[in-house]
Scaffold this active site. Structure first.
Site, PDB file in Angstrom:
ATOM      1  N   GLU A  60       0.806  -1.217   0.000  1.00 18.42           N
ATOM      2  CA  GLU A  60       0.000   0.000   0.000  1.00 18.42           C
ATOM      3  C   GLU A  60       0.839   1.267   0.000  1.00 18.42           C
ATOM      4  OE1 GLU A  60      -2.603  -3.303   1.223  1.00 18.42           O
ATOM      5  OE2 GLU A  60      -0.598  -2.664   1.854  1.00 18.42           O
ATOM      6  N   HIS A 129      -9.591  -5.191  11.514  1.00 19.88           N
ATOM      7  CA  HIS A 129     -10.232  -5.108  10.207  1.00 19.88           C
ATOM      8  C   HIS A 129     -11.630  -4.493  10.294  1.00 19.88           C
ATOM      9  CE1 HIS A 129      -7.025  -7.973   9.435  1.00 19.88           C
ATOM     10  NE2 HIS A 129      -7.251  -7.874   8.139  1.00 19.88           N
TER      11      HIS A 129
END
Length: 326
Positions: A60, A129
């Site tokens: 990322e 998450h």
């Protein structure tokens, strides 16, 4: 009008802008060959080819940095993160590069980038998450932050974000990609920074955004049977935030509850409450209350999930407390 899923509205927005402007391209993990982790980019590789729909490594920080450099050189990247939880790894590029580039370059370099992907809770995914990042990124000058609650807003706001000259953080609920809704035909853009009054009411203003709006609408229907009329404001854009629409509503209803999916400390609801006491204090007939996630890391247990998130019972209790019926 036509009926689209949330993911289809996003895809339509990106595809329309890529047909219109060949500087726009999409990159991220599995956006091309796999058609996107949530199938948002389904079919886009076939239409636009591998130079404009680009699969990246699981890195990322790396591909967010590529997007910053590309935007400084005249392109208009759309960066898809599989979830915003993973984008923590790219926070250096989002916060220290994209957000600050215009100011640090003395106005020489804009960063027209859209950073987008799944945000918030989506069931039993555990604490790492299941986070909502609106207040995290809204805290940073130089970023615009958007959280749509329905397919029409998703399309109209994403098109506006792609055309914007500044970096935009576009937060999509993982649990909404399959939601269906009416979307206008043809060219359709919603200006960034304009809230939507989704329901008119006289007794109390309820402010929210993202998927929690659905809970607010359910509560409004329940309380309407008790002759409690709720005015619902969907912020849509978190930064810049449309404080004027919230203040005007509270001047009419004299009461306010704010609902959000994230934690209470240093939250969007805190900022709105401060703004209301600064700009609508004389119109308030009760303290501003908020309904948020509990101030803990998110649980895996279904029972604890139900306790942690804003829900209908907690919202009804807050509303009735503010209008002094309990």
């Amino acid at each position: 009008m036509k009926t689209l899923q949330f993911r289809e509205a996003l895809r339509e927005a990106m595809s329309e802008e890529m047909r219109k402007d060949d500087r726009v391209f999409l990159l991220g993990e599995e956006v091309a060959e796999y058609n996107g982790a949530y199938k948002v980019s389904q079919g886009m590789l076939d239409e636009f080819g591998p130079q404009r729909v680009i699969d990246t490594p699981i890195a990322e920080l790396g591909f967010a940095g590529i997007a910053v450099g590309a935007s400084m050189n005249g392109l208009r990247p759309i960066v898809e993160f599989m979830t915003w939880n993973f984008a923590i790894l790219a926070a250096d590029q989002i916060i220290n590069s994209a957000a600050k580039m215009l100011q640090m370059s003395g106005g020489q370099y804009h960063c027209p980038i859209v950073f987008r992907g799944g945000n918030g809770t989506a069931g039993q995914l555990g604490a790492t998450h299941s986070q909502s990042f609106e207040s995290f990124y809204a805290h940073v000058p130089g970023l615009k932050v958007i959280t749509p609650s329905n397919p029409a807003d998703a399309k109209g706001l994403l098109k506006a974000a792609i055309r914007d000259e500044d970096p935009v953080v576009f937060l999509e609920s993982e649990k909404m990609y399959g939601d269906k809704g009416e979307v206008p035909e043809g060219e359709f853009i919603i200006p960034i920074g304009v809230a939507d009054v989704k329901r008119k009411g006289t007794h109390i203003t309820v402010v929210s955004f993202g998927k929690i709006i659905k809970i607010v609408e359910e509560v409004a229907e329940i309380l309407a049977k008790e002759n409690i009329e709720i005015e619902i404001i969907d912020l849509r854009t978190i930064r810049p935030l449309d404080f004027a629409t919230v203040v005007e509503s509270v001047k009419k209803t004299n009461r306010c509850v704010i609902v959000e999916e994230s934690w209470p400390f240093a939250s969007i609801s805190s900022e709105i409450a401060f703004h209301l006491q600064s700009n609508a204090f004389d119109y308030l007939d009760a303290p501003v209350l908020r309904v948020t996630q509990t101030d803990t890391p998110f649980a895996f247990s279904p029972t604890l999930i139900d306790e942690a998130l804003p829900n209908k019972d907690r919202l009804i209790e807050a509303i009735k407390k503010v209008i002094y019926t309990q």
